[in-house]
Design a protein around this motif. Structure first.
Motif, PDB file in Angstrom:
ATOM      1  N   GLY A  12      50.950  37.124  41.487  1.00  0.00           N
ATOM      2  CA  GLY A  12      51.466  36.142  40.536  1.00  0.00           C
ATOM      3  C   GLY A  12      51.498  36.711  39.137  1.00  0.00           C
ATOM      4  N   TYR A  13      52.547  36.370  38.392  1.00  0.00           N
ATOM      5  CA  TYR A  13      52.710  36.889  37.041  1.00  0.00           C
ATOM      6  C   TYR A  13      53.460  35.846  36.231  1.00  0.00           C
ATOM      7  CZ  TYR A  13      54.398  39.954  33.246  1.00  0.00           C
ATOM      8  OH  TYR A  13      54.692  40.508  32.029  1.00  0.00           O
ATOM      9  N   GLY A  14      52.888  35.455  35.109  1.00  0.00           N
ATOM     10  CA  GLY A  14      53.502  34.439  34.267  1.00  0.00           C
ATOM     11  C   GLY A  14      54.061  35.035  32.990  1.00  0.00           C
ATOM     12  N   TYR A  89      41.944  38.101  33.263  1.00  0.00           N
ATOM     13  CA  TYR A  89      43.054  37.933  34.202  1.00  0.00           C
ATOM     14  C   TYR A  89      42.949  36.567  34.869  1.00  0.00           C
ATOM     15  CZ  TYR A  89      39.478  39.023  37.700  1.00  0.00           C
ATOM     16  OH  TYR A  89      38.345  38.992  38.476  1.00  0.00           O
ATOM     17  N   VAL A  90      43.934  36.251  35.688  1.00  0.00           N
ATOM     18  CA  VAL A  90      43.937  34.996  36.446  1.00  0.00           C
ATOM     19  C   VAL A  90      43.369  35.270  37.835  1.00  0.00           C
ATOM     20  CG1 VAL A  90      45.350  33.124  37.366  1.00  0.00           C
ATOM     21  CG2 VAL A  90      45.956  34.176  35.183  1.00  0.00           C
ATOM     22  N   GLY A  94      40.869  30.965  44.987  1.00  0.00           N
ATOM     23  CA  GLY A  94      40.248  29.724  44.525  1.00  0.00           C
ATOM     24  C   GLY A  94      41.166  28.902  43.656  1.00  0.00           C
ATOM     25  N   ASN A  95      40.703  28.576  42.434  1.00  0.00           N
ATOM     26  CA  ASN A  95      41.394  27.611  41.590  1.00  0.00           C
ATOM     27  C   ASN A  95      42.228  28.245  40.481  1.00  0.00           C
ATOM     28  OD1 ASN A  95      40.342  25.406  42.995  1.00  0.00           O
ATOM     29  ND2 ASN A  95      38.449  25.463  41.800  1.00  0.00           N
ATOM     30  N   PHE A  96      42.488  29.563  40.561  1.00  0.00           N
ATOM     31  CA  PHE A  96      43.311  30.259  39.568  1.00  0.00           C
ATOM     32  C   PHE A  96      42.762  30.070  38.158  1.00  0.00           C
ATOM     33  CE2 PHE A  96      46.026  29.322  43.172  1.00  0.00           C
ATOM     34  CZ  PHE A  96      46.552  30.574  43.454  1.00  0.00           C
ATOM     35  N   ALA A 121      47.857  37.410  38.350  1.00  0.00           N
ATOM     36  CA  ALA A 121      46.877  36.967  39.343  1.00  0.00           C
ATOM     37  C   ALA A 121      46.336  38.181  40.087  1.00  0.00           C
ATOM     38  CB  ALA A 121      47.516  35.981  40.319  1.00  0.00           C
ATOM     39  N   LEU A 122      45.018  38.371  40.028  1.00  0.00           N
ATOM     40  CA  LEU A 122      44.360  39.512  40.678  1.00  0.00           C
ATOM     41  C   LEU A 122      43.139  39.042  41.439  1.00  0.00           C
ATOM     42  CD1 LEU A 122      44.379  41.975  37.639  1.00  0.00           C
ATOM     43  CD2 LEU A 122      45.901  42.094  39.615  1.00  0.00           C
TER      44      LEU A 122
END
Length: 524
Positions: A12-14, A89-90, A94-96, A121-122
């Motif tokens: 995931g990448y925002g 990082y994210v 779990g709950n990010f 997200a890592l």
């Protein structure tokens, strides 16, 4: 665009704002260790683990025009290199949530930290491998080399890795800048190729938190009499429950089933359940020692109280059929747990707060039970909203009211905090052929003091509505201004009153109208 040598897994990448493609790619290049280079008019994406170093003999290098040497080495000062690296990082599992990973050389004593924040997200072990790689890259990358390549090595360019012979053996350098001309002028940084091999860090098993489903709540309105006297007398209460409880519950309201606005937040679930045994009528004001009332709760618990606490108002509850108006208020002294969530309530004080006139011959199995412990809250309602249909959307505050988890209700509220109590102690006596009826009024406000010589009126004037029924037929209706009324022989004759009749009396309120009626049967 060539990506055949690009490898990695992005969870995931925002991207939070509009920027250049290079700016969007830069965090990914740092995180996953890849380069983007231009080759023959095409962008080539290549993971650093896929670089195939080219050995360059020092004899093949040409003299740089400015330096007069084939190769120049330099080293950055230690102060320019951070020995402690932290990455925010994210968390992918779990709950990010936002997590952090840090790496530091064992001999390091500095408190200076180089911190990077990535909206990527890592997993924990991935973040740890990244900061450790960054830490080593920073130390190895202190060494730099500048050299000039002949036209025969013109296939090399920015992003390529070359191996140069040094006194200690071959050393790898990645070309970061390349200027093409008669000679290829290269600026390169030293690299350790083993950093980009697969990580040997053990991966922890995935531990996801238990999922809490969002379920519809069960809301219930209660239009109750005044409990403390400090409430808004016209506003109803709302009690809500759910298993599991979704957190705060939002109550949206509207007068015309559109454009709903937030009315109230229900912060906690009510102690609410249903009865599993009938509850017969009992004399108000006297302890009811009849069969225990069996109640099964959706959630929460009940407990007994001392007689002193009971008389001080503890363990107040409501029992009703679910409609907003029909609630009897009672108290209970004992609450015995007989099964999970199931209680037997005994030592009851019935018909509290003027609700004795609503007590039926029997509350059936399946009646609703609500503990009035302060959790049910009044909603916002203007005085002008009484007896006007209101629309409601009720559900978890975390969701919009268009979500499936919301319940839609509509109701009109009488404002029973304004409702006069039913009179008590109805009596009759004959005066010749006339019947004289009398009663004692009660007060919905400040009427519990033993020191008062007279019950407070609670209204602007004393008025009563009197009705005479023969079965379901209304024979007569009168309004009187004192707690007595004479049913004269002439009235009886005109009404055709005979046999078993029923007198009904209610106190009148200018703001509410007739209160609860007290009924009294008599025979002529």
């Amino acid at each position: 665009m060539e990506t055949s040598e690009l490898y990695g897994y992005l969870r995931g990448y925002g991207i939070t704002h509009v920027d250049t493609a290079r700016a969007a790619l830069q965090p990914l290049m740092l995180t996953f260790g890849f380069d983007v280079m231009e080759r023959a008019g095409q962008l080539v994406f290549r993971s650093r683990s896929e670089h195939r170093p080219s050995e360059v003999d020092r004899g093949a290098l040409v003299m740089a025009p400015d330096s007069g040497t084939a190769i120049d080495y330099s080293r950055a000062a230690s102060a320019e290199i951070s020995d402690r690296v932290r990455l925010n990082y994210v968390e992918a599992d779990g709950n990010f949530e936002i997590a952090a990973s840090e790496a530091v050389f064992p001999e390091n004593e500095t408190r200076d930290i180089s911190t990077s924040e990535l909206n990527i997200a890592l997993k924990e072990e991935e973040a740890r491998a990244i900061v450790e790689r960054w830490l080593i890259e920073a130390r190895v990358g202190r060494d730099r080399a500048s050299f000039a390549l002949p036209p025969s090595l013109g296939h090399l360019g920015a992003g390529d890795v070359v191996k140069l012979a040094e006194p200690g053996g071959l050393a790898s350098y990645r070309i970061d800048q390349f200027e093409q001309g008669d000679q290829g002028l290269a600026q390169a940084v030293r690299v350790d190729e083993t950093l980009y091999e697969g990580s040997s860090l053990a991966q922890k098993p995935l531990e996801l938190p238990a999922a809490t489903p969002i379920t519809p709540v069960f809301p219930m309105f209660l239009d109750l009499p005044l409990i403390t006297g400090d409430e808004l007398p016209h506003a109803p209460y709302i009690a809500a429950t759910a298993e599991p409880w979704p957190g705060p519950v939002a109550v949206y309201s509207s007068r015309y089933d559109a454009d709903y606005t937030l009315n109230t937040l229900v912060k906690s679930p009510a102690v609410l359940g249903v009865t599993l045994a009938p509850l017969a009528a009992a004399t108000p004001g006297i302890l009811d020692h009849g069969a225990p009332l069996v109640v099964e709760l959706t959630r929460g618990s009940l407990s007994g109280v001392t007689p002193e606490a009971l008389l001080a108002g503890a363990n107040l509850a409501a029992i009703g059929d679910g409609s907003q108006d029909n609630w009897e208020i009672f108290q209970f002294q004992s609450a015995d747990l007989v099964a999970p969530g199931r209680y037997e309530l005994s030592g009851r004080l019935r018909g509290q707060l003027g609700s004795d006139a609503l007590m039926p011959a029997q509350w059936p199995v399946g009646s609703y039970f609500v503990l009035l412990d302060g959790t049910p809250e009044q909603i916002e309602l203007a005085a002008s909203g009484r007896n006007t249909l209101q629309y409601f959307q009720i559900g978890p505050v975390a969701r919009p009211y268009s979500d499936y988890s919301y319940r839609k209700l509509s109701a009109a509220f009488a404002g029973n905090g304004l409702r006069p109590y039913a009179p008590v102690h109805l009596a009759q006596k004959w005066d010749g052929a006339d019947l004289e009826f009398s009663w004692i009024r009660r007060a919905r406000l400040d009427g519990a003091s033993w020191d008062l010589e007279e019950i407070p009126l609670s209204e602007t004037q004393e008025r009563y509505q009197v009705k005479i029924f023969s079965g379901a037929q209304l024979l007569r209706q009168e309004e009187v201004h004192q707690a007595q009324w004479r049913y004269s022989a002439a009235m009886q004759s005109l009404d055709g009153a005979q046999g078993l009749l029923e007198l009904q009396v209610a106190q009148l309120s200018e703001s509410f109208g007739p209160g609860l009626f007290r009924k009294f049967r008599f025979t002529i």
